[in-house]
Design an enzyme around this catalytic site. Sequence first.
Site, PDB file in Angstrom:
ATOM      1  N   ALA A 176       0.835  -1.198   0.000  1.00 30.32           N
ATOM      2  CA  ALA A 176       0.000   0.000   0.000  1.00 30.32           C
ATOM      3  C   ALA A 176       0.874   1.254   0.000  1.00 30.32           C
ATOM      4  O   ALA A 176       0.615   2.209  -0.734  1.00 30.32           O
ATOM      5  CB  ALA A 176      -0.942  -0.001   1.193  1.00 30.32           C
ATOM      6  N   ASP A 177       1.912   1.261   0.831  1.00 31.03           N
ATOM      7  CA  ASP A 177       2.829   2.403   0.887  1.00 31.03           C
ATOM      8  C   ASP A 177       3.528   2.627  -0.447  1.00 31.03           C
ATOM      9  O   ASP A 177       3.512   3.727  -1.006  1.00 31.03           O
ATOM     10  CB  ASP A 177       3.888   2.163   1.975  1.00 31.03           C
ATOM     11  CG  ASP A 177       3.545   2.846   3.287  1.00 31.03           C
ATOM     12  OD1 ASP A 177       2.959   3.938   3.262  1.00 31.03           O
ATOM     13  OD2 ASP A 177       3.866   2.281   4.339  1.00 31.03           O
ATOM     14  N   ILE A 178       4.179   1.587  -0.937  1.00 31.93           N
ATOM     15  CA  ILE A 178       4.943   1.726  -2.180  1.00 31.93           C
ATOM     16  C   ILE A 178       4.012   1.949  -3.362  1.00 31.93           C
ATOM     17  O   ILE A 178       4.294   2.773  -4.253  1.00 31.93           O
ATOM     18  CB  ILE A 178       5.828   0.486  -2.414  1.00 31.93           C
ATOM     19  CG1 ILE A 178       6.854   0.344  -1.289  1.00 31.93           C
ATOM     20  CG2 ILE A 178       6.546   0.595  -3.758  1.00 31.93           C
ATOM     21  CD1 ILE A 178       7.821   1.492  -1.163  1.00 31.93           C
ATOM     22  N   ALA A 181       2.995   5.510  -3.328  1.00 31.42           N
ATOM     23  CA  ALA A 181       4.107   6.355  -3.777  1.00 31.42           C
ATOM     24  C   ALA A 181       4.204   6.357  -5.296  1.00 31.42           C
ATOM     25  O   ALA A 181       4.415   7.406  -5.921  1.00 31.42           O
ATOM     26  CB  ALA A 181       5.416   5.860  -3.164  1.00 31.42           C
TER      27      ALA A 181
END
Length: 405
Positions: A176-178, A181
Amino acid sequence: MINSGATNPLPLAGVRVLDVSQVMAGPYSCMLLADLGADVIKIEPPGTGDQTRGAMGFKMKGADSMGFLNMNRNKRSVALNLKSSAGRAVFLRLVKTADILVENYRPGVMKRLGIDYAVLHEVNPALIYASISGFGQTGPWADRPGFDLMAQAMSGVMSVTGYPDGPPVKAGVPVADIGCALFATYAILAAYIGRTKSGEGQFIDASLFDAALAFSIWDTAQYWGTGVEPYKLGTANHMSAPYQALKSADGYFVMGATNQKLWSLLCAKIGRPELCDDARFMTNPLRLANRLELVAELEKTFITRASTEWVELLLAEGIPAGPINTYPEAFDSAHGKHRQMRIEIDHPIEGKVPNIGFAVKLSATPQQVRMPPPLLGEHTASILAELGVNEVELASLTADGAFQP
Protein backbone atom coordinates in the site's frame (compact mmCIF):
# COMPACT_ATOMS: atom_id res chain seq x y z
CA MET A 1 29.02 7.51 -5.51
CA ILE A 2 27.13 6.17 -8.52
CA ASN A 3 27.24 8.31 -11.63
CA SER A 4 26.51 6.89 -15.03
CA GLY A 5 28.66 9.43 -16.85
CA ALA A 6 25.72 10.36 -19.09
CA THR A 7 26.08 13.80 -20.64
CA ASN A 8 22.37 14.50 -21.23
CA PRO A 9 20.67 16.52 -18.48
CA LEU A 10 18.38 14.51 -16.24
CA PRO A 11 14.69 14.83 -17.20
CA LEU A 12 13.66 16.72 -14.05
CA ALA A 13 16.71 18.97 -13.78
CA GLY A 14 15.53 22.43 -12.74
CA VAL A 15 12.32 21.14 -11.12
CA ARG A 16 12.05 21.97 -7.42
CA VAL A 17 10.16 19.66 -5.07
CA LEU A 18 9.34 20.35 -1.43
CA ASP A 19 9.24 17.05 0.47
CA VAL A 20 7.04 17.76 3.51
CA SER A 21 6.57 14.08 4.30
CA GLN A 22 7.81 11.37 6.60
CA VAL A 23 8.25 7.60 6.86
CA MET A 24 7.65 5.89 3.48
CA ALA A 25 5.09 6.79 0.80
CA GLY A 26 5.91 10.52 0.54
CA PRO A 27 9.68 10.22 0.93
CA TYR A 28 9.83 7.35 -1.56
CA SER A 29 7.86 9.29 -4.16
CA CYS A 30 10.14 12.29 -3.69
CA MET A 31 13.26 10.12 -4.00
CA LEU A 32 12.02 8.84 -7.36
CA LEU A 33 11.69 12.44 -8.52
CA ALA A 34 15.13 13.26 -7.10
CA ASP A 35 16.72 10.32 -8.91
CA LEU A 36 15.44 11.84 -12.14
CA GLY A 37 17.15 15.14 -11.40
CA ALA A 38 14.64 17.15 -9.35
CA ASP A 39 15.97 19.46 -6.63
CA VAL A 40 14.19 17.90 -3.66
CA ILE A 41 14.25 19.93 -0.44
CA LYS A 42 13.21 17.84 2.54
CA ILE A 43 11.43 19.98 5.16
CA GLU A 44 11.89 18.34 8.57
CA PRO A 45 10.92 19.18 12.16
CA PRO A 46 13.94 20.52 14.10
CA GLY A 47 15.46 18.14 16.62
CA THR A 48 13.79 14.93 15.47
CA GLY A 49 13.46 15.16 11.70
CA ASP A 50 11.70 12.49 9.68
CA GLN A 51 10.46 9.75 12.05
CA THR A 52 12.27 7.16 9.95
CA ARG A 53 15.64 8.62 10.97
CA GLY A 54 15.18 6.94 14.36
CA ALA A 55 13.27 3.86 13.22
CA MET A 56 14.27 0.18 13.12
CA GLY A 57 15.68 -1.97 15.88
CA PHE A 58 19.38 -1.46 15.24
CA LYS A 59 21.80 1.44 15.04
CA MET A 60 24.18 2.57 12.35
CA LYS A 61 27.31 4.62 13.05
CA GLY A 62 25.29 7.82 12.99
CA ALA A 63 21.79 8.76 14.10
CA ASP A 64 20.00 7.82 10.87
CA SER A 65 18.48 4.39 10.29
CA MET A 66 19.22 2.21 7.29
CA GLY A 67 15.57 2.64 6.31
CA PHE A 68 15.99 6.40 6.11
CA LEU A 69 19.19 6.01 4.10
CA ASN A 70 17.33 3.79 1.62
CA MET A 71 14.58 6.33 0.83
CA ASN A 72 16.18 9.78 0.93
CA ARG A 73 19.15 10.00 -1.41
CA ASN A 74 19.51 12.98 -3.73
CA LYS A 75 17.73 15.32 -1.31
CA ARG A 76 18.70 18.41 0.67
CA SER A 77 17.45 18.81 4.23
CA VAL A 78 16.11 21.92 5.94
CA ALA A 79 15.19 21.72 9.62
CA LEU A 80 12.22 24.10 9.78
CA ASN A 81 9.58 24.52 12.46
CA LEU A 82 6.33 24.96 10.55
CA LYS A 83 4.48 25.71 13.80
CA SER A 84 6.36 29.00 14.23
CA SER A 85 5.36 32.16 12.39
CA ALA A 86 8.90 32.74 11.18
CA GLY A 87 9.17 29.12 10.04
CA ARG A 88 5.99 29.43 8.01
CA ALA A 89 7.23 32.69 6.51
CA VAL A 90 10.41 30.99 5.31
CA PHE A 91 8.38 28.05 4.06
CA LEU A 92 6.15 30.34 1.99
CA ARG A 93 9.25 31.86 0.42
CA LEU A 94 10.32 28.35 -0.53
CA VAL A 95 6.88 27.61 -1.94
CA LYS A 96 7.22 30.56 -4.32
CA THR A 97 10.28 28.84 -5.83
CA ALA A 98 8.77 25.35 -5.98
CA ASP A 99 7.10 23.37 -8.74
CA ILE A 100 5.84 20.45 -6.63
CA LEU A 101 5.01 19.84 -2.98
CA VAL A 102 4.43 16.42 -1.43
CA GLU A 103 3.01 16.03 2.09
CA ASN A 104 1.65 13.03 3.97
CA TYR A 105 0.22 14.40 7.19
CA ARG A 106 -3.25 13.40 8.32
CA PRO A 107 -6.00 15.39 6.56
CA GLY A 108 -6.48 18.74 8.26
CA VAL A 109 -2.96 19.13 9.66
CA MET A 110 -1.65 21.31 6.84
CA LYS A 111 -4.78 23.48 7.06
CA ARG A 112 -4.24 23.98 10.80
CA LEU A 113 -0.67 25.00 10.06
CA GLY A 114 -1.95 27.52 7.51
CA ILE A 115 -0.14 25.92 4.59
CA ASP A 116 -2.83 23.84 2.88
CA TYR A 117 -3.44 23.85 -0.88
CA ALA A 118 -5.89 26.76 -0.81
CA VAL A 119 -3.28 28.98 0.86
CA LEU A 120 -0.32 27.82 -1.20
CA HIS A 121 -2.25 28.08 -4.47
CA GLU A 122 -2.62 31.80 -3.76
CA VAL A 123 1.12 32.04 -3.11
CA ASN A 124 2.06 30.01 -6.18
CA PRO A 125 -0.77 29.19 -8.63
CA ALA A 126 1.54 26.90 -10.62
CA LEU A 127 2.28 24.67 -7.62
CA ILE A 128 1.43 20.97 -7.92
CA TYR A 129 0.41 19.91 -4.42
CA ALA A 130 0.24 16.17 -3.67
CA SER A 131 -1.36 15.00 -0.42
CA ILE A 132 -0.71 11.40 0.58
CA SER A 133 -2.79 9.90 3.38
CA GLY A 134 -4.10 6.59 4.64
CA PHE A 135 -7.63 6.93 3.30
CA GLY A 136 -7.74 10.10 1.21
CA GLN A 137 -8.89 13.63 1.89
CA THR A 138 -12.61 12.81 1.70
CA GLY A 139 -14.95 10.07 2.87
CA PRO A 140 -16.01 8.53 6.21
CA TRP A 141 -12.53 7.17 6.94
CA ALA A 142 -10.57 10.26 5.89
CA ASP A 143 -9.70 11.34 9.43
CA ARG A 144 -8.41 7.94 10.50
CA PRO A 145 -4.68 7.45 10.99
CA GLY A 146 -3.53 5.17 8.23
CA PHE A 147 -0.46 3.01 7.79
CA ASP A 148 0.32 0.23 5.34
CA LEU A 149 -1.01 -2.47 7.68
CA MET A 150 -4.40 -0.77 8.04
CA ALA A 151 -4.62 -0.14 4.30
CA GLN A 152 -3.85 -3.78 3.52
CA ALA A 153 -6.45 -4.95 6.02
CA MET A 154 -9.23 -2.54 5.11
CA SER A 155 -8.75 -2.69 1.34
CA GLY A 156 -9.16 -6.47 1.20
CA VAL A 157 -5.54 -7.30 0.43
CA MET A 158 -5.12 -9.29 3.64
CA SER A 159 -8.31 -11.25 2.91
CA VAL A 160 -6.57 -12.88 -0.08
CA THR A 161 -3.08 -13.19 1.41
CA GLY A 162 -1.85 -16.44 2.98
CA TYR A 163 -3.38 -19.90 3.05
CA PRO A 164 -7.09 -20.69 3.51
CA ASP A 165 -6.69 -22.27 6.94
CA GLY A 166 -4.14 -19.73 8.25
CA PRO A 167 -4.47 -16.57 10.33
CA PRO A 168 -4.53 -13.10 8.72
CA VAL A 169 -1.28 -12.34 6.90
CA LYS A 170 -0.11 -9.09 5.35
CA ALA A 171 1.98 -8.97 2.19
CA GLY A 172 5.65 -9.25 3.09
CA VAL A 173 6.44 -5.87 1.53
CA PRO A 174 4.47 -2.63 2.13
CA VAL A 175 2.38 -2.80 -1.04
CA ALA A 176 0.00 0.00 0.00
CA ASP A 177 2.83 2.40 0.89
CA ILE A 178 4.94 1.73 -2.18
CA GLY A 179 1.92 1.46 -4.45
CA CYS A 180 0.66 4.83 -3.25
CA ALA A 181 4.11 6.36 -3.78
CA LEU A 182 4.13 5.10 -7.37
CA PHE A 183 0.59 6.28 -8.11
CA ALA A 184 1.37 9.67 -6.56
CA THR A 185 4.52 9.99 -8.67
CA TYR A 186 2.62 9.15 -11.85
CA ALA A 187 -0.01 11.76 -10.99
CA ILE A 188 2.64 14.38 -10.15
CA LEU A 189 4.40 13.88 -13.47
CA ALA A 190 1.09 13.97 -15.36
CA ALA A 191 0.13 17.20 -13.58
CA TYR A 192 3.55 18.66 -14.35
CA ILE A 193 3.14 17.87 -18.05
CA GLY A 194 -0.37 19.32 -17.95
CA ARG A 195 0.97 22.50 -16.39
CA THR A 196 3.12 23.11 -19.45
CA LYS A 197 -0.14 23.60 -21.37
CA SER A 198 -2.32 25.35 -18.79
CA GLY A 199 0.24 27.14 -16.62
CA GLU A 200 -1.77 26.07 -13.58
CA GLY A 201 -0.89 23.64 -10.85
CA GLN A 202 -3.41 21.35 -9.20
CA PHE A 203 -4.18 19.31 -6.10
CA ILE A 204 -3.50 15.55 -6.00
CA ASP A 205 -5.28 13.34 -3.47
CA ALA A 206 -3.47 9.99 -3.12
CA SER A 207 -4.20 7.34 -0.51
CA LEU A 208 -2.82 4.02 0.64
CA PHE A 209 -6.34 2.56 0.68
CA ASP A 210 -7.04 3.48 -2.93
CA ALA A 211 -3.63 2.23 -4.05
CA ALA A 212 -4.10 -1.15 -2.39
CA LEU A 213 -7.57 -1.52 -3.90
CA ALA A 214 -6.18 -0.63 -7.33
CA PHE A 215 -3.95 -3.72 -7.17
CA SER A 216 -6.97 -6.05 -6.88
CA ILE A 217 -7.42 -6.52 -10.64
CA TRP A 218 -7.58 -10.33 -10.82
CA ASP A 219 -9.51 -10.76 -7.57
CA THR A 220 -12.17 -8.21 -8.40
CA ALA A 221 -12.39 -9.53 -11.96
CA GLN A 222 -13.37 -12.91 -10.56
CA TYR A 223 -15.75 -11.40 -8.02
CA TRP A 224 -17.52 -9.09 -10.47
CA GLY A 225 -17.61 -11.80 -13.12
CA THR A 226 -18.85 -14.70 -10.98
CA GLY A 227 -20.13 -13.28 -7.70
CA VAL A 228 -17.66 -15.49 -5.80
CA GLU A 229 -15.91 -13.52 -3.07
CA PRO A 230 -12.09 -13.60 -3.46
CA TYR A 231 -10.32 -15.91 -1.03
CA LYS A 232 -6.85 -17.00 0.02
CA LEU A 233 -4.93 -19.24 -2.35
CA GLY A 234 -1.43 -19.29 -0.89
CA THR A 235 0.94 -18.95 -3.85
CA ALA A 236 -1.68 -19.87 -6.47
CA ASN A 237 -4.05 -17.53 -8.31
CA HIS A 238 -7.53 -17.45 -9.81
CA MET A 239 -6.51 -17.21 -13.45
CA SER A 240 -4.59 -20.36 -14.32
CA ALA A 241 -3.23 -23.63 -12.99
CA PRO A 242 -0.67 -24.89 -12.33
CA TYR A 243 0.78 -21.52 -11.35
CA GLN A 244 2.25 -21.62 -7.83
CA ALA A 245 4.94 -22.97 -5.53
CA LEU A 246 5.30 -26.74 -5.63
CA LYS A 247 7.16 -29.11 -3.33
CA SER A 248 10.37 -30.74 -4.52
CA ALA A 249 12.86 -33.12 -2.91
CA ASP A 250 14.61 -30.30 -1.04
CA GLY A 251 12.01 -27.59 -0.62
CA TYR A 252 9.85 -25.60 -3.02
CA PHE A 253 10.12 -23.86 -6.37
CA VAL A 254 7.65 -21.92 -8.51
CA MET A 255 6.40 -22.68 -11.98
CA GLY A 256 3.56 -21.75 -14.29
CA ALA A 257 1.97 -23.63 -17.15
CA THR A 258 -0.45 -20.82 -17.97
CA ASN A 259 -1.82 -22.03 -21.30
CA GLN A 260 -2.68 -25.30 -23.02
CA LYS A 261 0.61 -25.49 -24.93
CA LEU A 262 2.68 -25.11 -21.78
CA TRP A 263 0.49 -27.63 -19.96
CA SER A 264 1.12 -30.21 -22.70
CA LEU A 265 4.85 -29.50 -22.62
CA LEU A 266 4.88 -29.87 -18.84
CA CYS A 267 3.16 -33.23 -18.88
CA ALA A 268 5.61 -34.52 -21.48
CA LYS A 269 8.70 -33.09 -19.78
CA ILE A 270 7.99 -34.60 -16.37
CA GLY A 271 7.03 -37.97 -17.88
CA ARG A 272 3.36 -37.74 -16.96
CA PRO A 273 1.52 -37.70 -20.35
CA GLU A 274 -1.53 -39.30 -18.74
CA LEU A 275 -2.24 -36.04 -16.90
CA CYS A 276 -3.05 -34.35 -20.22
CA ASP A 277 -5.81 -36.91 -20.81
CA ASP A 278 -7.11 -36.83 -17.24
CA ALA A 279 -10.70 -35.55 -17.34
CA ARG A 280 -10.00 -33.37 -14.30
CA PHE A 281 -7.17 -31.47 -15.98
CA MET A 282 -7.95 -31.26 -19.70
CA THR A 283 -8.65 -27.50 -19.75
CA ASN A 284 -7.56 -24.54 -17.66
CA PRO A 285 -11.03 -24.09 -16.07
CA LEU A 286 -10.97 -27.78 -15.08
CA ARG A 287 -7.46 -27.48 -13.68
CA LEU A 288 -8.55 -24.47 -11.62
CA ALA A 289 -11.61 -26.33 -10.33
CA ASN A 290 -9.46 -29.33 -9.38
CA ARG A 291 -6.33 -27.44 -8.34
CA LEU A 292 -5.72 -29.35 -5.10
CA GLU A 293 -5.87 -32.70 -6.91
CA LEU A 294 -3.64 -31.26 -9.65
CA VAL A 295 -1.02 -30.16 -7.14
CA ALA A 296 -1.08 -33.55 -5.45
CA GLU A 297 -0.46 -35.29 -8.77
CA LEU A 298 2.34 -32.96 -9.82
CA GLU A 299 4.10 -33.17 -6.47
CA LYS A 300 4.21 -36.97 -6.73
CA THR A 301 6.74 -36.33 -9.49
CA PHE A 302 8.34 -33.10 -8.28
CA ILE A 303 9.39 -34.59 -4.93
CA THR A 304 11.73 -36.94 -6.79
CA ARG A 305 14.25 -34.19 -7.66
CA ALA A 306 15.70 -31.03 -6.18
CA SER A 307 14.26 -27.62 -6.96
CA THR A 308 17.25 -26.48 -9.01
CA GLU A 309 16.98 -29.55 -11.24
CA TRP A 310 13.32 -28.94 -11.95
CA VAL A 311 13.87 -25.26 -12.65
CA GLU A 312 16.60 -26.06 -15.16
CA LEU A 313 14.56 -28.80 -16.84
CA LEU A 314 11.44 -26.68 -17.16
CA LEU A 315 13.25 -23.59 -18.38
CA ALA A 316 15.00 -25.68 -21.04
CA GLU A 317 11.52 -26.54 -22.34
CA GLY A 318 10.37 -22.92 -22.25
CA ILE A 319 8.15 -23.42 -19.21
CA PRO A 320 8.39 -20.49 -16.73
CA ALA A 321 9.98 -21.59 -13.45
CA GLY A 322 12.25 -20.21 -10.78
CA PRO A 323 13.76 -20.74 -7.34
CA ILE A 324 12.34 -19.07 -4.23
CA ASN A 325 15.23 -16.78 -3.31
CA THR A 326 15.91 -14.95 -0.11
CA TYR A 327 16.66 -11.23 -0.49
CA PRO A 328 20.42 -11.83 -0.11
CA GLU A 329 20.23 -14.49 -2.81
CA ALA A 330 18.29 -12.16 -5.11
CA PHE A 331 20.65 -9.20 -4.66
CA ASP A 332 23.76 -11.41 -4.90
CA SER A 333 22.55 -13.38 -7.92
CA ALA A 334 24.34 -12.88 -11.22
CA HIS A 335 21.18 -11.27 -12.57
CA GLY A 336 20.68 -8.98 -9.56
CA LYS A 337 24.28 -7.81 -9.91
CA HIS A 338 23.96 -7.31 -13.64
CA ARG A 339 20.83 -5.21 -13.12
CA GLN A 340 22.69 -3.18 -10.44
CA MET A 341 19.90 -3.59 -7.93
CA ARG A 342 22.31 -3.00 -5.08
CA ILE A 343 24.35 0.17 -5.36
CA GLU A 344 26.70 1.87 -2.92
CA ILE A 345 26.83 5.55 -2.15
CA ASP A 346 29.26 7.64 -0.11
CA HIS A 347 27.94 8.97 3.19
CA PRO A 348 29.80 11.48 5.41
CA ILE A 349 29.27 9.37 8.57
CA GLU A 350 28.53 5.82 7.44
CA GLY A 351 31.13 5.60 4.67
CA LYS A 352 29.91 3.30 1.90
CA VAL A 353 26.16 2.79 2.27
CA PRO A 354 24.19 0.19 0.28
CA ASN A 355 21.01 1.35 -1.45
CA ILE A 356 18.44 -0.38 -3.60
CA GLY A 357 19.22 0.40 -7.22
CA PHE A 358 17.01 1.99 -9.84
CA ALA A 359 14.01 -0.19 -10.65
CA VAL A 360 13.72 1.09 -14.23
CA LYS A 361 16.52 2.03 -16.60
CA LEU A 362 16.41 5.05 -18.91
CA SER A 363 18.68 4.80 -21.94
CA ALA A 364 19.43 8.46 -22.70
CA THR A 365 19.00 10.00 -19.25
CA PRO A 366 19.70 7.29 -16.66
CA GLN A 367 19.00 8.14 -13.05
CA GLN A 368 21.95 9.21 -10.94
CA VAL A 369 22.93 9.40 -7.31
CA ARG A 370 24.11 12.98 -6.98
CA MET A 371 23.94 13.31 -3.19
CA PRO A 372 23.81 10.94 -0.24
CA PRO A 373 20.80 10.96 2.10
CA PRO A 374 21.11 14.26 3.98
CA LEU A 375 21.91 14.75 7.63
CA LEU A 376 19.12 16.50 9.52
CA GLY A 377 19.21 20.20 8.61
CA GLU A 378 22.42 19.74 6.65
CA HIS A 379 21.41 22.28 4.00
CA THR A 380 19.43 24.74 6.12
CA ALA A 381 22.01 27.51 5.94
CA SER A 382 22.72 27.15 2.23
CA ILE A 383 19.04 27.06 1.27
CA LEU A 384 18.26 30.08 3.46
CA ALA A 385 21.10 31.87 1.69
CA GLU A 386 19.53 30.96 -1.68
CA LEU A 387 16.33 32.60 -0.45
CA GLY A 388 18.27 35.76 0.38
CA VAL A 389 17.94 35.48 4.16
CA ASN A 390 20.41 37.96 5.65
CA GLU A 391 22.11 37.92 9.05
CA VAL A 392 19.46 40.09 10.69
CA GLU A 393 16.67 37.78 9.51
CA LEU A 394 18.74 34.78 10.49
CA ALA A 395 19.00 36.06 14.07
CA SER A 396 15.25 36.64 14.12
CA LEU A 397 14.56 33.14 12.81
CA THR A 398 16.80 31.59 15.41
CA ALA A 399 15.11 33.54 18.20
CA ASP A 400 11.67 32.50 16.92
CA GLY A 401 12.64 28.83 16.96
CA ALA A 402 11.99 28.47 13.25
CA PHE A 403 14.95 26.20 12.68
CA GLN A 404 18.06 24.72 14.19
CA PRO A 405 21.20 26.42 12.85
